[in-house]
Write a protein that holds these residues in place. Sequence first.
Motif, PDB file in Angstrom:
ATOM      1  N   SER A 219      57.851   6.650  58.324  1.00  0.00           N
ATOM      2  CA  SER A 219      56.968   7.719  57.885  1.00  0.00           C
ATOM      3  C   SER A 219      55.535   7.225  58.013  1.00  0.00           C
ATOM      4  O   SER A 219      55.227   6.100  57.626  1.00  0.00           O
TER       5      SER A 219
ATOM      6  N   ASN B 167      51.420   8.134  57.241  1.00  0.00           N
ATOM      7  CA  ASN B 167      50.429   8.934  56.527  1.00  0.00           C
ATOM      8  C   ASN B 167      49.049   8.385  56.845  1.00  0.00           C
ATOM      9  O   ASN B 167      48.842   7.173  56.820  1.00  0.00           O
TER      10      ASN B 167
ATOM     11  N   SER C 170      44.633   8.685  56.442  1.00  0.00           N
ATOM     12  CA  SER C 170      43.417   9.164  55.808  1.00  0.00           C
ATOM     13  C   SER C 170      42.267   8.562  56.619  1.00  0.00           C
ATOM     14  O   SER C 170      42.493   7.824  57.562  1.00  0.00           O
TER      15      SER C 170
ATOM     16  N   THR D 285      45.789   3.898  57.340  1.00  0.00           N
ATOM     17  CA  THR D 285      47.036   4.442  57.860  1.00  0.00           C
ATOM     18  C   THR D 285      48.155   3.673  57.177  1.00  0.00           C
ATOM     19  O   THR D 285      48.137   2.450  57.123  1.00  0.00           O
TER      20      THR D 285
END
Length: 77
Positions: A21, A23, A25, A29
């Motif tokens: 997964s 994610n 910003s 990371t």
Amino acid sequence: MDKKTKNVMPPISGFFANFASVNNSKLQTIIDFGFIQPSEKGEPKSGVIIKRIIMPPVIAKELSKILNKAFENESKK
């Protein structure tokens, strides 16, 4: 490794992951690698995060380029 590169780290044991997964910003990371136990009915029972890697987005982009190049080279074989 080429002849100029020296491995200064001890050997690292690996873990099997069948899930990842990502994610993002502006500042970081996060990539979580996990293992989900398969079930006989085809639906996962449960999972566990094995490792979490946190890096700046610029490094994640470089990692993406390296992985894409590796898969392109592998598909040419």
